[in-house]
Design an enzyme around this catalytic site. Structure first.
Site, short mmCIF file in Angstrom:
data_model
loop_
_atom_site.label_atom_id
_atom_site.label_comp_id
_atom_site.label_asym_id
_atom_site.label_seq_id
_atom_site.Cartn_x
_atom_site.Cartn_y
_atom_site.Cartn_z
N LYS B 98 0.88 -1.17 0.00
CA LYS B 98 0.00 0.00 0.00
C LYS B 98 0.91 1.22 0.00
CE LYS B 98 -3.32 2.74 2.43
NZ LYS B 98 -3.72 3.18 3.77
N GLY B 159 -7.80 9.31 9.64
CA GLY B 159 -8.11 9.36 11.07
C GLY B 159 -9.06 10.47 11.48
N ALA B 185 -9.48 5.98 4.17
CA ALA B 185 -9.22 7.17 5.01
C ALA B 185 -10.46 8.01 5.24
CB ALA B 185 -8.12 8.04 4.42
N ASN B 207 -9.68 1.95 9.60
CA ASN B 207 -8.81 1.69 10.74
C ASN B 207 -9.31 2.42 11.98
OD1 ASN B 207 -6.74 1.36 12.64
ND2 ASN B 207 -5.12 1.68 11.21
N THR B 208 -9.14 3.76 11.99
CA THR B 208 -9.44 4.55 13.20
C THR B 208 -10.86 4.31 13.73
OG1 THR B 208 -7.89 6.21 12.47
CG2 THR B 208 -9.50 6.91 14.11
#
Lengths: 63, 256
Positions: B98, B159, B185, B207-208
Site C-alpha cells: 500500500k 483518522g 481514510a 482503521n481509526t
C-alpha cells in the site's frame, strides 16, 4: 568496536550481525535489517565493521 | 451469488480492509479482524524499539486467512517509499504494497507526483501496488496506466472520521478507471462505508473508526454488515432520485 543501531551507538565485541541480535535480545525471525543502506537478506548473518550503520526494522500496527 | 473481489491474481470474499493501527492491544486488533471477516489487513514498518524488541504484530495475523499488506506510511518522497516497500518485501511477505507518500504532517494528504514516481518504480520491480491518493480522477487514471492493481482514494483526511467529503470526485474515478477502487481514510461510521459501496467502490479500508470505537469488535461487525449492505444495494441497481413524489400505493380505486 562501535556500530550505529537505529541511530544509537552500540558497543560490540563479536563482529557479526547475529551476535548483535543476541546482545540486543532480538529474534532474527521478526526483523528486517539494512546495513549501510543495503538490505541484508532475512535470517542471513553478516560481518560488521567499526562505524557500520544498521537499521533494524519490524512490522507494527498501521493503516 | 458469487461476488468476489479480484485484485491482481488473488480473489477475496471480503470487501472490508482493516488497518491495524491504534488498537489498544494486538488481541483487540485480532478480535476485530476476525469479527470483520477481513481478508486484507495493513501493517506499517518502523524501527525496532531496542528496549522492547520482540513485540510482534504478525503473530496475531494468520497469513493463510489474510493478505498482510504493508504500507509505506511515514514516507515523505518516492525514494523513502521505495525503500520501505523493499524492506517490507525483504521480510518474506508477498510483494504487495500500500503506497503512501504523505510529506505534510497536519493533513497527511498524499503527494501525487511522488506517489506516481514511486508507483512506476515499484510496478517495474514486480510489486502489486495499491496507491493511497487524493480523489483525483486523472491521477487515478495515470496510476492505472503505469500498472497499479487498485487505487485507494481518500474520503477525508486519515483518522479524521469526517466521512466521504470527496464524493463527486470518487464518482468520477469510479467512472474512469477499470481497476478496483478502494475508498480509504476518513470513513468514520458504518454508513460512510455503506455509501462508498453503494456508489460502486470495490472495497473500503477502515482503521481509526474501528480501532478507537468503544467496542472495536462490535464496530468491526457493524462495518462488515454495512459493506455487505452497500455492495448488495449497488448490485441490485439503486433506483434514480426524483424531484417530486411518486405514489407507492395505487392511484386508482380511491374511495372518494
Amino acid at each position: 568496536m562501535k556500530v550505529i543501531v537505529n541511530e544509537k551507538e552500540h558497543q560490540l565485541t563479536e563482529k557479526d550481525l547475529h551476535s548483535l541480535f543476541k546482545d540486543l535480545k532480538i529474534n532474527p525471525e521478526v526483523v528486517v535489517v539494512e546495513k549501510n543502506g543495503e538490505i541484508i537478506p532475512r535470517k542471513n548473518n553478516c560481518e560488521l565493521k567499526d562505524g557500520d550503520r544498521l537499521e533494524i526494522i519490524k512490522f507494527v500496527g498501521g493503516g | 451469488m458469487k461476488d468476489t473481489l479480484k485484485i491482481a491474481d488473488r480473489e477475496f470474499n471480503s470487501r472490508l480492509f482493516i488497518g491495524t493501527g491504534k488498537f489498544s492491544s494486538p488481541a483487540v486488533m485480532q478480535a476485530a479482524v476476525e469479527a470483520a471477516e477481513s481478508e486484507i489487513v495493513t501493517v506499517a514498518l518502523r524501527r525496532v524499539d531496542l528496549d522492547n524488541p520482540n513485540d510482534q504484530i504478525l503473530e496475531h495475523l494468520d497469513p493463510n486467512k489474510v493478505l498482510i499488506l504493508p504500507n509505506t506510511s511515514g514516507a515523505r518522497d518516492h525514494t523513502e517509499a521505495v525503500r520501505l516497500a523493499k524492506l517490507a518485501a525483504a521480510s518474506g511477505l508477498p510483494k504487495w504494497i500500500k503506497l503512501e507518500v504523505t510529506p505534510e504532517p497536519r493533513f497527511l494528504l498524499p503527494d501525487p507526483v511522488e506517489t506516481l514516481k514511486a508507483a512506476e518504480i515499484l510496478v517495474k520491480d514486480g510489486f502489486n501496488v495499491m496507491p493511497y491518493i487524493n480523489a483525483d480522477p486523472i491521477l487515478a487514471k495515470r496510476l492505472e496506466e503505469v500498472g497499479c492493481v487498485t487505487v485507494m482514494p481518500l474520503g477525508s483526511p486519515i483518522g479524521s472520521n469526517q466521512g466521504i467529503k470527496t464524493l463527486e470526485n470518487i464518482k468520477i474515478i469510479l467512472d474512469l478507471v477499470n481497476i478496483p477502487v478502494v475508498v480509504d481514510a476518513g470513513l468514520g461510521k458504518p454508513s460512510d462505508a455503506a455509501l462508498a459501496m453503494e456508489l460502486g467502490a470495490s472495497a473500503v479500508l477502515v482503521n481509526t473508526a474501528i480501532a478507537t470505537a468503544g467496542n472495536p469488535t462490535e464496530m468491526a461487525k457493524a462495518f462488515k454488515l454495512a459493506v455487505i449492505a452497500g455492495r448488495c444495494a449497488y448490485l441490485s441497481k439503486i433506483p434514480e432520485t426524483k424531484d417530486f413524489a411518486e405514489a407507492s400505493s395505487p392511484l386508482s380505486g380511491l374511495l372518494r
